[in-house]
Each structure stands twice: as structure tokens, then as C-alpha cells.
Design a protein around this motif. Structure first.
Motif, PDB file in Angstrom:
ATOM      1  N   GLY A  12      18.622  50.004  25.334  1.00  0.00           N
ATOM      2  CA  GLY A  12      19.592  49.036  25.831  1.00  0.00           C
ATOM      3  C   GLY A  12      19.364  47.672  25.208  1.00  0.00           C
ATOM      4  N   THR A  13      20.144  46.717  25.639  1.00  0.00           N
ATOM      5  CA  THR A  13      20.118  45.387  25.054  1.00  0.00           C
ATOM      6  C   THR A  13      18.859  44.610  25.422  1.00  0.00           C
ATOM      7  OG1 THR A  13      21.319  43.292  24.923  1.00  0.00           O
ATOM      8  CG2 THR A  13      21.400  44.441  27.023  1.00  0.00           C
ATOM      9  N   ARG A  14      18.464  43.698  24.522  1.00  0.00           N
ATOM     10  CA  ARG A  14      17.338  42.808  24.816  1.00  0.00           C
ATOM     11  C   ARG A  14      17.736  41.779  25.879  1.00  0.00           C
ATOM     12  NH1 ARG A  14      17.229  44.233  19.599  1.00  0.00           N
ATOM     13  NH2 ARG A  14      15.229  44.721  18.607  1.00  0.00           N
ATOM     14  N   LYS A  15      18.956  41.263  25.759  1.00  0.00           N
ATOM     15  CA  LYS A  15      19.452  40.258  26.705  1.00  0.00           C
ATOM     16  C   LYS A  15      20.127  40.974  27.873  1.00  0.00           C
ATOM     17  CE  LYS A  15      20.172  36.842  23.041  1.00  0.00           C
ATOM     18  NZ  LYS A  15      21.151  35.975  22.344  1.00  0.00           N
ATOM     19  N   CYS A  16      19.309  41.606  28.676  1.00  0.00           N
ATOM     20  CA  CYS A  16      19.834  42.471  29.732  1.00  0.00           C
ATOM     21  C   CYS A  16      19.966  41.733  31.062  1.00  0.00           C
ATOM     22  CB  CYS A  16      18.933  43.685  29.903  1.00  0.00           C
ATOM     23  SG  CYS A  16      17.221  43.246  30.236  1.00  0.00           S
ATOM     24  N   GLU A  34      22.098  49.823  29.145  1.00  0.00           N
ATOM     25  CA  GLU A  34      22.975  48.652  29.184  1.00  0.00           C
ATOM     26  C   GLU A  34      23.270  48.223  27.751  1.00  0.00           C
ATOM     27  OE1 GLU A  34      23.292  44.226  31.278  1.00  0.00           O
ATOM     28  OE2 GLU A  34      21.384  45.302  31.282  1.00  0.00           O
ATOM     29  N   ALA A  35      24.543  48.210  27.382  1.00  0.00           N
ATOM     30  CA  ALA A  35      24.900  47.885  26.002  1.00  0.00           C
ATOM     31  C   ALA A  35      26.279  47.244  25.915  1.00  0.00           C
ATOM     32  CB  ALA A  35      24.866  49.147  25.137  1.00  0.00           C
ATOM     33  N   SER A  36      26.344  46.135  25.182  1.00  0.00           N
ATOM     34  CA  SER A  36      27.637  45.531  24.877  1.00  0.00           C
ATOM     35  C   SER A  36      28.248  46.289  23.709  1.00  0.00           C
ATOM     36  CB  SER A  36      27.440  44.055  24.498  1.00  0.00           C
ATOM     37  OG  SER A  36      26.753  43.968  23.260  1.00  0.00           O
ATOM     38  N   ARG A  82      28.533  45.312  20.826  1.00  0.00           N
ATOM     39  CA  ARG A  82      27.831  44.984  19.578  1.00  0.00           C
ATOM     40  C   ARG A  82      26.335  45.267  19.680  1.00  0.00           C
ATOM     41  NH1 ARG A  82      29.546  39.117  17.524  1.00  0.00           N
ATOM     42  NH2 ARG A  82      28.401  39.925  15.717  1.00  0.00           N
ATOM     43  N   SER A  83      25.926  45.965  20.697  1.00  0.00           N
ATOM     44  CA  SER A  83      24.505  46.226  20.914  1.00  0.00           C
ATOM     45  C   SER A  83      23.964  47.257  19.933  1.00  0.00           C
ATOM     46  CB  SER A  83      24.282  46.726  22.346  1.00  0.00           C
ATOM     47  OG  SER A  83      22.951  47.144  22.527  1.00  0.00           O
ATOM     48  N   ASN A 132      28.206  43.005  28.938  1.00  0.00           N
ATOM     49  CA  ASN A 132      26.951  43.686  28.646  1.00  0.00           C
ATOM     50  C   ASN A 132      27.009  45.189  28.896  1.00  0.00           C
ATOM     51  OD1 ASN A 132      25.345  41.635  27.704  1.00  0.00           O
ATOM     52  ND2 ASN A 132      23.699  42.006  29.166  1.00  0.00           N
TER      53      ASN A 132
END
Length: 396
Positions: free
Chosen positions: A121-125, A232-234, A236-237, A264
Motif C-alpha cells: 500500500g501507499t507510504r502516505k497512508c 490502500e492505494a491511490s 498513482r500508487s 487514497n
């Protein structure tokens, strides 16, 4: 495998052609890197569609370079697994751009006997993503699955930490060599993973960190795993790159359902519309594999039977009185079991009186979000804390 090629020739090949490149033409034509090495420039030029710069790189790279990498790996307490080794993950042999060598620290659980599930998943979660990663990863690890992720901040770190807290195994696939932990803040987690599983990479020690490394790394995360969970992914993730690798490799893709108003989680919802398997708990994943790993996965405790509703003979007044008394009762801090992690002890130490939000717990304990979430999961499992509405926690 019989008649294995010496390690130095595999390392030479990987250094000469580069990480993430295709080695098929060499293996198909020459059988092994040593035979290819011994053909020299004449043989190098016979590779299909070979470019001049590739030939120059093959000529420039020496066995001395390979020996230096082998020596560095040994000093880092790592080891090298080559493509023709019995320890090489069978799931990687047929993926696009399979690695010629893997640099490993720790012990890789057997790939044929264990269920590997990737959690990415994303770093900026968000806190929602952290909570989902901790819940699902902890349950997976507790029931015998190996949790795979990329050692990044955010979801990756939460997944690794939760697996360790649950007493399970976890594998981190790095986008750097074994001599460089990225991000630097995860050095402590790196060592814990080595003790509770393994870190693995196809980048040699000393390799420069580049943005290109991460999508190249992602093919291995999905490659060694039976299934990949997008937590969790946008849109563009980089997690979606891992999902695409999984699809191309014929692996299962799972996604945690998300708020339709959160960017997100737009990637998650897109994958679900495209046919990804929705996930709300580990049982949603494990039931896909339980018959293949009957001796490794314990499903019974994950499938919670609905509780029978008993008719109460108490009057509404009695029920109200009991509820009022329960609300007035202030839970007292108890002695923690000695085997609990130091992080859980720090979190427990700041809990008293009214329930606190995870933000407050993080601030007061001085621990990052993913560590706090993992610690709270462990404390809940031991019956030491309970959750309240608004993502807050208090003593039980």
C-alpha cells in the motif's frame, strides 16, 4: 539442482546485465553463465538483438567484481541464492525478468510448504489503512501465513510489524542492497525481520538507490507470493504496479474496500470493480488456499459463529441499571505478561482513565502510528485493552 554453476558466474551475469534485466536468452542459448562467460566477446555478440553497450558492459565486468560482491555479502551476514539453487523460490522461475541471484539475510520459510501473502500500500497512508494492515497481517501471521511486503514506510512497515507481533513470519523484499536500509527509520524493523523471517533483494551491496528500483522490486513481492493484498492505494500508487505484476504472473489479487470519497483508496475500489477479491479479514484470503495448505493454516478460529441471542428475563430497568454500573466502573491497569513486546508495554503505560485516540497514544508513547497500531492489536489479543468508537482505545 545437479551440475550447479559456481556462484561467482551468476553474480557476474547479474552485475554485467543489471538488476531487472532478462536472462532468458543467455540461459536458453548457453545453459549457464559460466559457459557464456567463457565464450568471451564472440559469444557475447551472438545474443539476440544485443546492443553494443551491453557487449561493452559484459567485457568490462570481471569475476573480480563478482568476488568483491560475494565478500561484501558475507560481511553483511548475508548469503547468495542462485537461479540453479534448490533454495531458489520456484514461484520466481517463470516470472518476467526473473532474478539471476538473490541476496538474503535471515531464514526464508520454505516456499512450497508455506503460504506467502503480499501486503502492500501507499507510504502516505491513513489511519484506516494502518488499522487494516495491522488487523489482516496479524491474523494472517497468527494462522501460519508468511506476510510479504517492501519495508517501506506506511502500510509496509505496519504489515511487517503486525506479523512479528503476532508471533509469525514475515519477508521484506528490498529495493536496495543489504548494506542500505531504506528508509533509514526502519533499521530497527529490518533487524526484527531478520530475526523473524528474512530480507531479500536482487540488488547487490553498494547498488545506488534510484526511483526505478521500486517498480523493479515490486515484481518480486508479487512473484514470491501466492496472492497480493492491496491495503490502500491511490490511482498513482506504486502498489498498483505490484497488483499489475501479480495479474501478469497469474496470481490472486485482493483489495480492502475503501471510502469512495478518499483519493487514497481510489485504486482499491478500481481493482474491486475489475474483479479483485474483497478483503475485510484474513479469513477472506485464507479460505482461498486452505485446501492447499491444510497442515499450515488453522481456519477454525477465524470463522466466528454468530452468537445465539438469549431472551433476557430481566426488566428494562434492570438492564439499564447494569449498564449504568458498568459505565461507572473504572478499569485498572494490570500486570502485563512478560512475553509482550517492549512497544506494547510503552503503549499500555500511557493508557489510563478515559479512552485515548491513536494520535494521542502515538504522541505520548513516542512511537510511530504503525507501531502503536501493532501494539494495540497485541494488547487486544491478550485482553488488556478494548477499542471504543472514534478509533480510540482504553483499559479493559
Amino acid at each position: 539442482m545437479e551440475n550447479r554453476c559456481p556462484v561467482e558466474y551468476w553474480v557476474w551475469l547479474s552485475l554485467a546485465l543489471g538488476t531487472g534485466m532478462r536472462y532468458d536468452s543467455v540461459i536458453d542459448k548457453y545453459g549457464n553463465p559460466r559457459t557464456f562467460y567463457e565464450t568471451g566477446e564472440e559469444g557475447f555478440r551472438q545474443l539476440p538483438k544485443v546492443r553494443e553497450e551491453t557487449v561493452k558492459r559484459l567485457m568490462k565486468t570481471t569475476l573480480g567484481d563478482a568476488y568483491r560482491i560475494m565478500e561484501k555479502t558475507e560481511k553483511l551476514k548475508g548469503r547468495i541464492i542462485t537461479f540453479d539453487s534448490d533454495e531458489y523460490p520456484s514461484r520466481l522461475r517463470n516470472i518476467f525478468a526473473y532474478p539471476a541471484v538473490l541476496y538474503v539475510r535471515g531464514e526464508l520459510p520454505d516456499f512450497d510448504d508455506n503460504l506467502y501473502i503480499a501486503m502492500v500500500g501507499t507510504r502516505k497512508c491513513s489511519q484506516y489503512g494502518i488499522n487494516a494492515a495491522v488487523k489482516i497481517s496479524g491474523e494472517l501471521a497468527a494462522k501460519g501465513a508468511v506476510v510479504v511486503s517492501g519495508l517501506a514506510e506506511g502500510i509496509d512497515g505496519a504489515a511487517h510489524s503486525a506479523a512479528i507481533t503476532a508471533g509469525g513470519k514475515t519477508v521484506a523484499v528490498m529495493a536496495t542492497g543489504l548494506d542500505r536500509v531504506y528508509p533509514n527509520s526502519n533499521k530497527g524493523l529490518f533487524e526484527k525481520i531478520v530475526e523473524n523471517g528474512a530480507v531479500v533483494t536482487d540488488y547487490p551491496p553498494g547498488a545506488e538507490l534510484s526511483g526505478r528500483n521500486f517498480p523493479v522490486r515490486n515484481r518480486l513481492i508479487s512473484g514470491i507470493s501466492a496472492g497480493t493484498v492491496i491495503v490502500e492505494a491511490s490511482m498513482r500508487s506504486g502498489a498498483l504496479i505490484t497488483a499489475n505484476h501479480a495479474i501478469e504472473q497469474g496470481k490472486d489479487v485482493f483489495a480492502v474496500p475503501g471510502n469512495i470519497f478518499r483519493d487514497n483508496l481510489a485504486g482499491n475500489n478500481m481493482l474491486l470493480k475489475q474483479g479483485a477479491i474483497p478483503v475485510t479479514c484474513a479469513a477472506d484470503i485464507l479460505e482461498e488456499y486452505e485446501y492447499k495448505y491444510l497442515d499450515r493454516i488453522e481456519m477454525s478460529k477465524l470463522r466466528l459463529e454468530p452468537r445465539a441471542v438469549k431472551k433476557s428475563e430481566s426488566s428494562k430497568a434492570e438492564v439499564s441499571e447494569k449498564a449504568e454500573k458498568a459505565e461507572k466502573k473504572v478499569p485498572q491497569r494490570r500486570e502485563l505478561p512478560p512475553e509482550m513486546s517492549e512497544e506494547s508495554k510503552r503503549v499500555y503505560a500511557v493508557l489510563e482513565g478515559e479512552a485515548k485516540s491513536t494520535d494521542d497514544i502515538s504522541a505520548e508513547s513516542g512511537l510511530p502510528f504503525h507501531t502503536v497500531a501493532s501494539a494495540l492489536t497485541e494488547l487486544e489479543i491478550y485482553g488488556m485493552v478494548r477499542s471504543f468508537p472514534g478509533n480510540s482505545f482504553g483499559l479493559k
